[in-house]
Write a protein that holds these residues in place. Structure first.
Motif, PDB file in Angstrom:
ATOM      1  N   ALA A 117       0.840  -1.207   0.000  1.00 17.82           N
ATOM      2  CA  ALA A 117       0.000   0.000   0.000  1.00 17.82           C
ATOM      3  C   ALA A 117       0.872   1.254   0.000  1.00 17.82           C
ATOM      4  O   ALA A 117       0.575   2.224  -0.700  1.00 17.82           O
ATOM      5  N   ARG A 118       1.967   1.246   0.783  1.00 16.66           N
ATOM      6  CA  ARG A 118       2.886   2.390   0.790  1.00 16.66           C
ATOM      7  C   ARG A 118       3.525   2.578  -0.579  1.00 16.66           C
ATOM      8  O   ARG A 118       3.645   3.702  -1.057  1.00 16.66           O
ATOM      9  N   VAL A 119       3.944   1.472  -1.200  1.00 18.39           N
ATOM     10  CA  VAL A 119       4.561   1.562  -2.530  1.00 18.39           C
ATOM     11  C   VAL A 119       3.558   2.109  -3.536  1.00 18.39           C
ATOM     12  O   VAL A 119       3.887   2.977  -4.351  1.00 18.39           O
ATOM     13  N   ALA A 120       2.319   1.641  -3.478  1.00 16.29           N
ATOM     14  CA  ALA A 120       1.284   2.122  -4.397  1.00 16.29           C
ATOM     15  C   ALA A 120       0.996   3.609  -4.157  1.00 16.29           C
ATOM     16  O   ALA A 120       0.802   4.368  -5.106  1.00 16.29           O
ATOM     17  N   ALA A 121       0.986   4.030  -2.888  1.00 19.72           N
ATOM     18  CA  ALA A 121       0.745   5.448  -2.579  1.00 19.72           C
ATOM     19  C   ALA A 121       1.882   6.314  -3.116  1.00 19.72           C
ATOM     20  O   ALA A 121       1.635   7.383  -3.683  1.00 19.72           O
ATOM     21  N   LYS A 122       3.120   5.843  -2.964  1.00 19.17           N
ATOM     22  CA  LYS A 122       4.257   6.608  -3.491  1.00 19.17           C
ATOM     23  C   LYS A 122       4.190   6.682  -5.007  1.00 19.17           C
ATOM     24  O   LYS A 122       4.464   7.718  -5.595  1.00 19.17           O
ATOM     25  N   ARG A 123       3.820   5.582  -5.646  1.00 18.97           N
ATOM     26  CA  ARG A 123       3.703   5.564  -7.107  1.00 18.97           C
ATOM     27  C   ARG A 123       2.602   6.511  -7.554  1.00 18.97           C
ATOM     28  O   ARG A 123       2.770   7.274  -8.505  1.00 18.97           O
ATOM     29  N   ALA A 124       1.473   6.499  -6.861  1.00 11.99           N
ATOM     30  CA  ALA A 124       0.370   7.394  -7.211  1.00 11.99           C
ATOM     31  C   ALA A 124       0.778   8.851  -6.996  1.00 11.99           C
ATOM     32  O   ALA A 124       0.423   9.722  -7.796  1.00 11.99           O
ATOM     33  N   GLU A 125       1.544   9.105  -5.934  1.00  9.69           N
ATOM     34  CA  GLU A 125       2.009  10.466  -5.678  1.00  9.69           C
ATOM     35  C   GLU A 125       2.946  10.934  -6.783  1.00  9.69           C
ATOM     36  O   GLU A 125       2.845  12.058  -7.262  1.00  9.69           O
ATOM     37  N   ARG A 126       3.850  10.046  -7.205  1.00 15.93           N
ATOM     38  CA  ARG A 126       4.762  10.398  -8.304  1.00 15.93           C
ATOM     39  C   ARG A 126       3.997  10.655  -9.588  1.00 15.93           C
ATOM     40  O   ARG A 126       4.288  11.591 -10.323  1.00 15.93           O
ATOM     41  N   GLU A 127       2.998   9.808  -9.886  1.00 14.83           N
ATOM     42  CA  GLU A 127       2.204   9.995 -11.097  1.00 14.83           C
ATOM     43  C   GLU A 127       1.396  11.280 -11.013  1.00 14.83           C
ATOM     44  O   GLU A 127       1.219  11.976 -12.002  1.00 14.83           O
ATOM     45  N   GLY A 128       0.902  11.603  -9.822  1.00 15.68           N
ATOM     46  CA  GLY A 128       0.165  12.853  -9.637  1.00 15.68           C
ATOM     47  C   GLY A 128       1.065  14.047  -9.859  1.00 15.68           C
ATOM     48  O   GLY A 128       0.676  15.024 -10.500  1.00 15.68           O
ATOM     49  N   THR A 129       2.291  13.991  -9.350  1.00  9.55           N
ATOM     50  CA  THR A 129       3.252  15.073  -9.561  1.00  9.55           C
ATOM     51  C   THR A 129       3.584  15.194 -11.036  1.00  9.55           C
ATOM     52  O   THR A 129       3.652  16.289 -11.579  1.00  9.55           O
ATOM     53  N   LYS A 130       3.771  14.063 -11.687  1.00 16.10           N
ATOM     54  CA  LYS A 130       4.084  14.063 -13.120  1.00 16.10           C
ATOM     55  C   LYS A 130       2.929  14.691 -13.899  1.00 16.10           C
ATOM     56  O   LYS A 130       3.136  15.469 -14.825  1.00 16.10           O
ATOM     57  N   GLU A 131       1.700  14.364 -13.498  1.00 13.61           N
ATOM     58  CA  GLU A 131       0.532  14.916 -14.175  1.00 13.61           C
ATOM     59  C   GLU A 131       0.460  16.425 -13.976  1.00 13.61           C
ATOM     60  O   GLU A 131       0.168  17.170 -14.905  1.00 13.61           O
ATOM     61  N   VAL A 132       0.759  16.890 -12.769  1.00 11.68           N
ATOM     62  CA  VAL A 132       0.753  18.334 -12.498  1.00 11.68           C
ATOM     63  C   VAL A 132       1.816  19.010 -13.349  1.00 11.68           C
ATOM     64  O   VAL A 132       1.582  20.068 -13.927  1.00 11.68           O
ATOM     65  N   ILE A 133       2.996  18.406 -13.443  1.00 10.40           N
ATOM     66  CA  ILE A 133       4.058  18.985 -14.266  1.00 10.40           C
ATOM     67  C   ILE A 133       3.624  19.029 -15.718  1.00 10.40           C
ATOM     68  O   ILE A 133       3.811  20.032 -16.403  1.00 10.40           O
ATOM     69  N   GLU A 134       3.006  17.938 -16.202  1.00  9.97           N
ATOM     70  CA  GLU A 134       2.550  17.918 -17.587  1.00  9.97           C
ATOM     71  C   GLU A 134       1.490  18.983 -17.819  1.00  9.97           C
ATOM     72  O   GLU A 134       1.495  19.659 -18.840  1.00  9.97           O
ATOM     73  N   VAL A 135       0.579  19.155 -16.873  1.00  7.94           N
ATOM     74  CA  VAL A 135      -0.462  20.169 -17.016  1.00  7.94           C
ATOM     75  C   VAL A 135       0.170  21.550 -17.018  1.00  7.94           C
ATOM     76  O   VAL A 135      -0.174  22.406 -17.839  1.00  7.94           O
ATOM     77  N   SER A 136       1.125  21.783 -16.113  1.00  7.12           N
ATOM     78  CA  SER A 136       1.741  23.107 -16.069  1.00  7.12           C
ATOM     79  C   SER A 136       2.545  23.365 -17.343  1.00  7.12           C
ATOM     80  O   SER A 136       2.563  24.483 -17.848  1.00  7.12           O
ATOM     81  N   GLU A 137       3.212  22.345 -17.882  1.00  4.83           N
ATOM     82  CA  GLU A 137       3.923  22.519 -19.152  1.00  4.83           C
ATOM     83  C   GLU A 137       2.933  22.849 -20.264  1.00  4.83           C
ATOM     84  O   GLU A 137       3.201  23.715 -21.103  1.00  4.83           O
ATOM     85  N   LEU A 138       1.791  22.193 -20.244  1.00  2.69           N
ATOM     86  CA  LEU A 138       0.769  22.455 -21.245  1.00  2.69           C
ATOM     87  C   LEU A 138       0.263  23.889 -21.118  1.00  2.69           C
ATOM     88  O   LEU A 138       0.083  24.580 -22.130  1.00  2.69           O
ATOM     89  N   GLU A 139       0.054  24.332 -19.899  1.00  2.00           N
ATOM     90  CA  GLU A 139      -0.396  25.707 -19.690  1.00  2.00           C
ATOM     91  C   GLU A 139       0.640  26.707 -20.200  1.00  2.00           C
ATOM     92  O   GLU A 139       0.302  27.700 -20.838  1.00  2.00           O
ATOM     93  N   VAL A 140       1.924  26.458 -19.924  1.00  2.00           N
ATOM     94  CA  VAL A 140       2.990  27.354 -20.394  1.00  2.00           C
ATOM     95  C   VAL A 140       3.001  27.387 -21.913  1.00  2.00           C
ATOM     96  O   VAL A 140       3.107  28.455 -22.533  1.00  2.00           O
TER      97      VAL A 140
END
Length: 167
Positions: A117-140
């Motif tokens: 569960a901890r590994v899955a939470a860390k993976r989801a957190e990383r994917e969420g961060t990646k998604e935020v970065i992708e969204v912010s790059e798209l906005e830029v």
């Protein structure tokens, strides 16, 4: 000329089967399980049976009820008359199973589930961060596009030439 595919032989198939990782894992699990069974049986016979024996016989294997009375035993403890139901050994086996299941669950399954569960939470957190970065790059990129369109529009709104320039 017809090419025939050579099917793998029995030996090659057997080697491929043995080289899979899960076969080795299964073998290790069986060996550990056998050793663990000895520990649990020792706990049941050395601790649980004497505790139960405080209320009756010292060994659960001697607990029985007589289906057809009277049950008579000889000096060796063998039933010579009557039909006994040997529920003591069944109770001992059930206790062994419950103890084994509890130890396996609390010492192996539960910690592994928490770890996964901890590994899955860390993976989801990383994917969420990646998604935020992708969204912010798209906005830029959208802002850059809009700025370029605005610059082109202001440049296009000035005086126009009627033709190509010659120098």
């Amino acid at each position: 000329m017809v090419s025939e595919k050579k099917e793998p032989g029995v030996w090659e198939g057997f080697k491929a089967f043995l080289m899979r990782g899960n076969v080795v894992d299964l073998a290790v699990a069986v060996v550990i399980g056998a050793a663990f069974t000895n520990i649990v049986n020792s706990v049941v016979k050395g601790v649980i049976n004497p505790l139960v024996g405080a209320f009756g016989t010292k060994d659960l294997d001697h607990y029985r009820s007589c289906l057809k009375a009277p049950c008579e035993t000889n000096a060796a403890g063998e039933v010579v008359k009557g039909i006994p139901i040997m529920w003591g050994p069944v109770l001992s086996a059930v206790l062994s199973f419950v103890i084994t299941a509890a130890v396996v669950y609390f010492l192996m399954v539960l910690p592994m589930a928490k770890y996964l569960a901890r590994v899955a939470a860390k993976r989801a957190e990383r994917e969420g961060t990646k998604e935020v970065i992708e969204v912010s790059e798209l906005e830029v990129l959208k802002e850059i596009r809009d700025e370029l369109v605005a610059q082109r529009g202001s440049r296009d709104s000035g005086p126009r030439d009627s033709g190509p320039r010659e120098e």
